[in-house]
Design an enzyme around this catalytic site. Structure first.
Site, PDB file in Angstrom:
ATOM      1  N   ASP A   1      -1.562  -1.560  10.633  1.00 47.77           N
ATOM      2  CA  ASP A   1      -1.785  -1.536   9.185  1.00 47.77           C
ATOM      3  C   ASP A   1      -2.540  -2.753   8.657  1.00 47.77           C
ATOM      4  OD1 ASP A   1      -0.579   0.753   8.355  1.00 47.77           O
ATOM      5  OD2 ASP A   1       1.283  -0.185   7.689  1.00 47.77           O
TER       6      ASP A   1
ATOM      7  N   LYS B   1       0.855  -1.203   0.000  1.00 43.43           N
ATOM      8  CA  LYS B   1       0.000   0.000   0.000  1.00 43.43           C
ATOM      9  C   LYS B   1       0.881   1.239   0.000  1.00 43.43           C
ATOM     10  CE  LYS B   1       1.001   1.099   4.556  1.00 43.43           C
ATOM     11  NZ  LYS B   1       1.819   2.243   4.982  1.00 43.43           N
TER      12      LYS B   1
HETATM   13  C1  LIG Z   1       3.229   4.143   9.514  1.00 44.27           C
HETATM   14  C2  LIG Z   1       2.043   3.330   9.063  1.00 44.27           C
HETATM   15  O1  LIG Z   1       2.451   2.382   8.078  1.00 44.27           O
HETATM   16  C3  LIG Z   1       1.042   4.260   8.402  1.00 44.27           C
HETATM   17  O2  LIG Z   1       0.092   3.561   7.682  1.00 44.27           O
HETATM   18  C4  LIG Z   1       1.384   2.572  10.204  1.00 44.27           C
HETATM   19  O3  LIG Z   1       0.894   3.470  11.174  1.00 44.27           O
HETATM   20  C5  LIG Z   1       2.291   1.541  10.848  1.00 44.27           C
HETATM   21  O4  LIG Z   1       1.530   0.420  11.079  1.00 44.27           O
HETATM   22  P1  LIG Z   1       2.191  -0.971  11.527  1.00 44.27           P
HETATM   23  O5  LIG Z   1       3.538  -1.115  10.893  1.00 44.27           O
HETATM   24  O6  LIG Z   1       1.169  -2.034  11.301  1.00 44.27           O
HETATM   25  O7  LIG Z   1       2.388  -0.679  13.062  1.00 44.27           O
HETATM   26  P2  LIG Z   1       2.460  -1.696  14.303  1.00 44.27           P
HETATM   27  O8  LIG Z   1       3.256  -2.892  13.904  1.00 44.27           O
HETATM   28  O9  LIG Z   1       1.089  -1.873  14.850  1.00 44.27           O
HETATM   29  O10 LIG Z   1       3.290  -0.789  15.315  1.00 44.27           O
HETATM   30  C6  LIG Z   1       4.670  -0.525  15.183  1.00 44.27           C
HETATM   31  C7  LIG Z   1       5.010   0.637  16.104  1.00 44.27           C
HETATM   32  O11 LIG Z   1       4.556   1.865  15.506  1.00 44.27           O
HETATM   33  C8  LIG Z   1       3.992   2.730  16.474  1.00 44.27           C
HETATM   34  N1  LIG Z   1       2.614   3.091  16.086  1.00 44.27           N
HETATM   35  C9  LIG Z   1       1.957   2.402  15.099  1.00 44.27           C
HETATM   36  C10 LIG Z   1       0.685   2.774  14.702  1.00 44.27           C
HETATM   37  C11 LIG Z   1       0.075   3.866  15.362  1.00 44.27           C
HETATM   38  N2  LIG Z   1      -1.163   4.263  15.029  1.00 44.27           N
HETATM   39  N3  LIG Z   1       0.726   4.526  16.346  1.00 44.27           N
HETATM   40  C12 LIG Z   1       1.997   4.163  16.707  1.00 44.27           C
HETATM   41  O12 LIG Z   1       2.585   4.796  17.589  1.00 44.27           O
HETATM   42  C13 LIG Z   1       4.103   2.035  17.805  1.00 44.27           C
HETATM   43  O13 LIG Z   1       5.273   2.524  18.422  1.00 44.27           O
HETATM   44  C14 LIG Z   1       4.309   0.582  17.445  1.00 44.27           C
HETATM   45  O14 LIG Z   1       5.099  -0.071  18.377  1.00 44.27           O
HETATM   46  N1  LIG Z   2       6.283 -11.233   6.558  1.00 39.62           N
HETATM   47  C1  LIG Z   2       7.104 -10.227   6.873  1.00 39.62           C
HETATM   48  N2  LIG Z   2       7.639  -9.448   5.909  1.00 39.62           N
HETATM   49  C2  LIG Z   2       8.457  -8.408   6.236  1.00 39.62           C
HETATM   50  N3  LIG Z   2       8.809  -8.086   7.482  1.00 39.62           N
HETATM   51  C3  LIG Z   2       8.294  -8.823   8.484  1.00 39.62           C
HETATM   52  C4  LIG Z   2       7.422  -9.910   8.218  1.00 39.62           C
HETATM   53  N4  LIG Z   2       7.070 -10.450   9.397  1.00 39.62           N
HETATM   54  C5  LIG Z   2       7.682  -9.731  10.348  1.00 39.62           C
HETATM   55  N5  LIG Z   2       8.425  -8.753   9.829  1.00 39.62           N
HETATM   56  C6  LIG Z   2       9.204  -7.751  10.589  1.00 39.62           C
HETATM   57  O1  LIG Z   2       8.600  -6.457  10.370  1.00 39.62           O
HETATM   58  C7  LIG Z   2       9.584  -5.469  10.102  1.00 39.62           C
HETATM   59  C8  LIG Z   2       9.060  -4.390   9.133  1.00 39.62           C
HETATM   60  O2  LIG Z   2       8.016  -4.875   8.336  1.00 39.62           O
HETATM   61  P1  LIG Z   2       7.295  -4.061   7.170  1.00 39.62           P
HETATM   62  O3  LIG Z   2       7.962  -4.330   5.877  1.00 39.62           O
HETATM   63  O4  LIG Z   2       5.832  -4.303   7.273  1.00 39.62           O
HETATM   64  O5  LIG Z   2       7.546  -2.576   7.625  1.00 39.62           O
HETATM   65  P2  LIG Z   2       7.499  -1.268   6.859  1.00 39.62           P
HETATM   66  O6  LIG Z   2       8.092  -1.413   5.508  1.00 39.62           O
HETATM   67  O7  LIG Z   2       8.098  -0.245   7.747  1.00 39.62           O
HETATM   68  O8  LIG Z   2       5.940  -1.035   6.619  1.00 39.62           O
HETATM   69  P3  LIG Z   2       4.833  -0.334   7.537  1.00 39.62           P
HETATM   70  O9  LIG Z   2       5.505   0.465   8.584  1.00 39.62           O
HETATM   71  O10 LIG Z   2       4.060   0.473   6.562  1.00 39.62           O
HETATM   72  O11 LIG Z   2       4.040  -1.498   8.073  1.00 39.62           O
HETATM   73  C9  LIG Z   2      10.768  -6.236   9.546  1.00 39.62           C
HETATM   74  O12 LIG Z   2      11.974  -5.634   9.965  1.00 39.62           O
HETATM   75  C10 LIG Z   2      10.640  -7.654  10.119  1.00 39.62           C
HETATM   76  O13 LIG Z   2      11.468  -7.819  11.248  1.00 39.62           O
END
Ligand SMILES: C[C@](O)(CO)[C@H](O)COP(=O)(O)OP(=O)(O)OC[C@H]1O[C@@H](n2ccc(N)nc2=O)[C@H](O)[C@@H]1O
Ligand SMILES: Nc1ncnc2c1ncn2[C@@H]1O[C@H](COP(=O)(O)OP(=O)(O)OP(=O)(O)O)[C@@H](O)[C@H]1O
Length: 268
Positions: free
Chosen positions: A133, A8
């Site tokens: 997300d 996305k």
């Molecule tokens: C940055 C975005 O990708 C925007 O769509 C999302 O908000 C992130 O979503 P995500 O990766 O699914 O996040 P999560 O795995 O639930 O959380 C990762 C970390 O991001 C922070 N987090 C996430 C979502 C949110 N609404 N507030 C936060 O403060 C928290 O510190 C959390 O520990």
């Molecule tokens: N199936 C997976 N694919 C990728 N990363 C994964 C997966 N499962 C767990 N992870 C952990 O999640 C972390 C980040 O994942 P991801 O790619 O979703 O983050 P991002 O690119 O920052 O996206 P977003 O913040 O939008 O969710 C990685 O460093 C990894 O340790």
């Protein structure tokens, strides 16, 4: 059974307040794009996870697909063991929600393969447990998202007449760190209304609150956004917490000069 979890982009991202649970309330528009992983699940004697493609940091046991399996198993104790193979193609640390998408598509696959009878709402509830997300990817349709980014209102947003280009620079951003660096503030103009205005208007009004501090710390990412505008983007922005940057163009731009230092996905 094989499925193709998609990535996305976030068009606009306003972080409005810090919540007592440590998360943040926000508003954003999620738009699905055509960069996909490949996820295969077959029945097996024991739970096995393996993957190919991009390197995934961390332990396999922490992979969101495995977490999804344990989550379902708690409520469906008769769920058979499975072998999961993930081909990782969606850049990691990119703000593209790749891990979340894998988990959501895993839940949908398991629901279908083993006839769990879960409704869309029930699958979204499981997905919410795995990440903010994650619930979006159950339907993966354009939505206005609010609260933690896991409550949605469907919107009519069709960008298929444009070319979306996604640029992944040589930089990675941790989502948790990105949130720590941001100062939440109430919105002046809601994205819900702004997204309905012509794209020509977006550059001046639709912003991503992470860009301020991420761009200060990562001039490379800031530079990518500037280059996309120099090449004629109608709108360009970092996606989510970065590090990827997308541009919306009227026609496919020539970005060959950027290809040496960035991975570029055309027509996503
Ligand atoms: C940055 C975005 O990708 C925007 O769509 C999302 O908000 C992130 O979503 P995500 O990766 O699914 O996040 P999560 O795995 O639930 O959380 C990762 C970390 O991001 C922070 N987090 C996430 C979502 C949110 N609404 N507030 C936060 O403060 C928290 O510190 C959390 O520990
Ligand atoms: N199936 C997976 N694919 C990728 N990363 C994964 C997966 N499962 C767990 N992870 C952990 O999640 C972390 C980040 O994942 P991801 O790619 O979703 O983050 P991002 O690119 O920052 O996206 P977003 O913040 O939008 O969710 C990685 O460093 C990894 O340790």
């Amino acid at each position: 059974m094989i499925v193709f979890p998609n990535a996305k982009i976030n068009i606009g991202l306003n972080i409005t307040e810090r919540r007592p649970d440590g998360y943040h309330n926000l508003e954003t528009v999620f738009y699905p794009i055509k960069i996909n992983d490949v996820l295969e699940v077959i029945e097996a004697d024991e739970l096995i996870f393996d993957y190919s493609g991009l390197d995934i940091p961390g332990d396999d046991a922490d992979n969101l697909c495995i977490k999804g399996y344990h989550l379902l198993k708690k409520d469906f104790p008769k769920l058979p063991a499975v072998k999961i193979h993930l081909h990782k193609n969606i850049p990691i640390g990119a703000g593209l929600g790749g891990g979340s998408s894998d988990a959501a598509f895993f839940i949908k696959l398991m629901n279908e393969k083993f006839g769990l009878g879960l409704s869309v709402d029930a699958m979204m509830d499981y997905a919410r447990v795995l990440g903010a997300d994650c619930a979006f990817f159950i339907e993966s349709k354009p939505v206005f998202a609010f609260d933690k980014g896991d409550e949605f209102e469907a919107i009519k947003l069709d960008l298929t007449a444009y070319q979306i280009v996604l640029v992944m620079p040589d930089a990675h951003v941790s989502t948790a760190e990105a949130y720590r660096g941001v100062k939440p503030a109430p919105v002046k103009e809601s994205l819900y209304d702004l997204i309905k205005t012509p794209i020509a208007n977006w550059k001046r009004h639709i912003k991503n609150d992470f860009e301020g501090h991420i761009f200060r710390d990562n001039p490379i990412i800031r530079g990518v956004k500037a280059e996309l505008y120099e090449h004629g983007a109608l709108y360009a922005s970092m996606s989510g917490s970065g590090a990827s940057v997308f541009g919306i163009f009227e026609s496919t731009p020539d970005l060959s000069a950027m290809e040496e230092y960035n991975q570029i996905f055309y027509n996503v």
